[in-house]
Each structure stands twice: as C-alpha cells, then as structure tokens.
Design an enzyme around this catalytic site. Sequence first.
Site, short mmCIF file in Angstrom:
data_model
loop_
_atom_site.label_atom_id
_atom_site.label_comp_id
_atom_site.label_asym_id
_atom_site.label_seq_id
_atom_site.Cartn_x
_atom_site.Cartn_y
_atom_site.Cartn_z
N TYR A 149 0.82 -1.22 0.00
CA TYR A 149 0.00 0.00 0.00
C TYR A 149 0.86 1.27 0.00
CZ TYR A 149 -4.45 -2.38 0.87
OH TYR A 149 -5.58 -3.14 0.77
N ASP A 252 -1.37 -18.05 2.98
CA ASP A 252 -2.25 -18.99 2.26
C ASP A 252 -2.75 -20.08 3.21
OD1 ASP A 252 0.38 -19.86 2.45
OD2 ASP A 252 0.34 -20.98 0.57
N ASP A 276 -5.33 -7.04 5.22
CA ASP A 276 -6.56 -6.70 4.50
C ASP A 276 -7.33 -7.97 4.17
OD1 ASP A 276 -8.36 -5.07 2.98
OD2 ASP A 276 -7.29 -5.66 1.15
C1 IPM Z 1 -10.25 -2.01 3.85
C2 IPM Z 1 -10.58 -1.74 2.41
C3 IPM Z 1 -9.63 -0.69 1.85
C4 IPM Z 1 -8.24 -1.27 1.88
C5 IPM Z 1 -9.99 -0.16 0.45
C6 IPM Z 1 -11.39 0.42 0.43
C7 IPM Z 1 -9.00 0.83 -0.07
O1 IPM Z 1 -10.54 -2.93 1.68
O2 IPM Z 1 -10.24 -1.04 4.63
O3 IPM Z 1 -9.99 -3.14 4.20
O4 IPM Z 1 -7.80 -1.94 0.93
O5 IPM Z 1 -7.56 -1.07 2.87
MG MG Z 2 -10.36 -4.66 2.93
#
Ligand code: IPM
Ligand code: MG
Length: 380
Positions: A149, A252, A276
């Site tokens: 990210y 996984d 995530d």
């Molecule tokens: C989350 C969501 C977000 C992320 C998106 C909406 C950018 O999936 O908060 O888990 O990927 O972090």
């Molecule tokens: Mg998410």
Amino acid sequence: MNDKVKLNGEKYRIAWLPGDGVGVDVMDATRIVLDKIGLNAEYIHGDIGWEFWCSEGEALPVRTVDLLKSVDAAMFGAITSKPVKAAEAELTAGLKGRGLTYRSPIVRMRQQFDLYNCLRPCKSYPGNPLNFKENIDIVVFRENTEDLYAGVEFNPVPASVAEVLAKESKAFAPFKDLPGDQYALSVKVNTRKGSERIVRAAFEYARKFGRKKVTVVVKANVVRATDGLFLDVAKEVAKEFPEIQMDDANVDAICMWLLKNPYSYEVLVAPNLYGDIISDLCAQMVGGLGFACSGNIGTKLAVFEPSHGSAPKYAGQYKVNPIACILSAKMMLDWLGETEKGTRIEKATAEVIKEGKVRTYDMGGTNTTLEMGEAIAAKL
Ligand code: IPM
Ligand code: MG
C-alpha cells in the site's frame, strides 16, 4: 490506547465523515446510538468522497484534512473508489486531462496521519444467524501505512528504474528488456519501524486482555526480504512478552486453518495486504462485513470505520446493516478512554442480536438500517 478523556465538561471534537454510498446510511444509524449514549461531543461534518472527486478533482479536500488536524477522533462511513481510468472519466469537464489521479482517500488518511494500526476485532455474537461458528473471538492487527500500500508504483515503468533493477537484481533478468509499457511494478516496502510498532501493538493488546498467543501472518518462505524482515522483527518483539506465545503462519495456509480451527487463533498480526485479506476472512466467520468494525489508529488521531465498502447499489435505501459502524463507534469510545460507554454499546448490540427481533436483510430480516440503530439505542 490513547486516553483523551475530557474534564470539566469540555466536549470531544469528532470529525463526522459519512462519505458516500451506504456510508451515509450506516452513519445515520450510528448517530442515533451515540446521541442516546450521551457522549459529550461536537460532531463536525467533513466533506469526503466520490462527489468531491468528480466536482473538485479531490476526494479528500484540504478543508477535510485541516478538520482532521483539529479533532480528537473521526468516524468515517465509506467511499466509492474506481480504477484510475474509470475515475478520470467521471471528472467534470474542466478537470479532465489535467493529470489528476484518484487514490483512495482512506488509504491517504492512514498514511498522512500515520494511522499505523488497523485494529479489526472479529467476534461472533451469540445468536447471530450468520455466525460461521459460535464463540469465535479473533483480533486482527493489520499494519496500515506501508507494504504493497506504500503507493510506490510504476505503470509504465521508466527506463531509469529498469536500469537500476537490471543492475542490482538477478531475478529481474527475464524482465529487463521489456518495453516500459509492457509491464508494471508495485513496490512492497516494509520498514523495521513499521513492522515493530504493529507487532508491539498486537503483543501489548494480548498482554492487556489476557490473550495467550499472537500469530504472525507472512509469506516469508517466498517473499523473503520484506516478510522475512517482518518476521525477524516480530521474533525480537516477542522476547519482551515471555508470557505470550508467538507463532507464525503463511498467509495462504492460515486461510485454510482459520476456517478449520478458528478457536486456535486469538490475535493475528500481519503486514498491510495480508491483513486486508485475512480481516475479510475473519469478518465473514462472524457474520460478514455487516459486523466488521475497524479502527485506524495513530498516536494523535484515530479514524473508525466499518470495513465494508460503499455498496453504491444500496445507497440511500437504508437497507444495509449498521452494526459494523456502530461497533466501530464503540471502538472509538474505547480509544477516547470512554470505555464504560463503549462497553454499554457492545452489550446493547449483543442483546439485539441475541433477541433476533430486529434484523436487517443480511441477517434474514426486513428491518431497516435506522430501525437497527433505534433498537440498539433502546437497549442503552
Ligand atoms: C479495507 C478496504 C480498503 C483497503 C480499500 C477500500 C481501499 O478494503 O479497509 O480493508 O484496501 O484497505
Ligand atoms: Mg479490505
């Protein structure tokens, strides 16, 4: 956890960021609950979301960033995001072709305010017809600012970047002669500091709440540099918490094990992307995204949000389940130091779930978003 308790009747300042889509619906229901519990707070609306991208070319306007600098905490609903080209196509005429690129405002808030700890408790409340199993109680700690990210991405890849990679990495050889527009690069960046503080947050939580084990989720057998570093740092931090067991699992494999043996896990900690993914999996085991609350927590600011998206097709229908957002408000109260009020909201929510009289459509019922908020408020 931060303690921001106010003395002498001073009000909390809470930024209120409904965003768009069903973010607005669930935030309205949450407000019913917060008003009933009587938090001495001023809720200050902030503009954020898709409409501001289309009209201003900025989904997170500067005025909202300034607001966030001045508040104790924020509640956030949801925001629609679309891939870069689709987003560009929706800009108003005057803004097209100016090289504006859409980046998710929630990801930017996390980075700009260093909200490094994405805390996602996943608890199966008794009687929820959507529980995969009863008595699941897993807390996910997701690193929230780096990893894949980080936003270090190239598409197309500049020749200068390819040159350095060709020089420094043997593994890059099969790609080195590709034209820049024939591949893309997303760089996974994990720092010692970023890894250490999220792992420490997980262990401190385990210590505070009497959890016996922390499981570190990586893929260090393949992604050796970054996940290797995360795991090494985790092992160092674990030494400071001898009473808590640490184990590690590949991302996984843990997706299978979580389903097979959910009771073997208490606290999970992971770099951003794996966090995530596993937090969605854990959410589904306890009722789905309608129950998935979350906090994006830094040292000065924390932003609380339901983990679900904006579900544009349900926007404004007051149909979706607001419990994820209401439990996020509970997390906000805990973070502010208002734990008695936070606990009351959780209890009231659990009672409504257990009674089963008021249920939104995901739970097999016909009640509206606001009726769910009212039912929970009535139990307070
Ligand atoms: C989350 C969501 C977000 C992320 C998106 C909406 C950018 O999936 O908060 O888990 O990927 O972090
Ligand atoms: Mg998410």
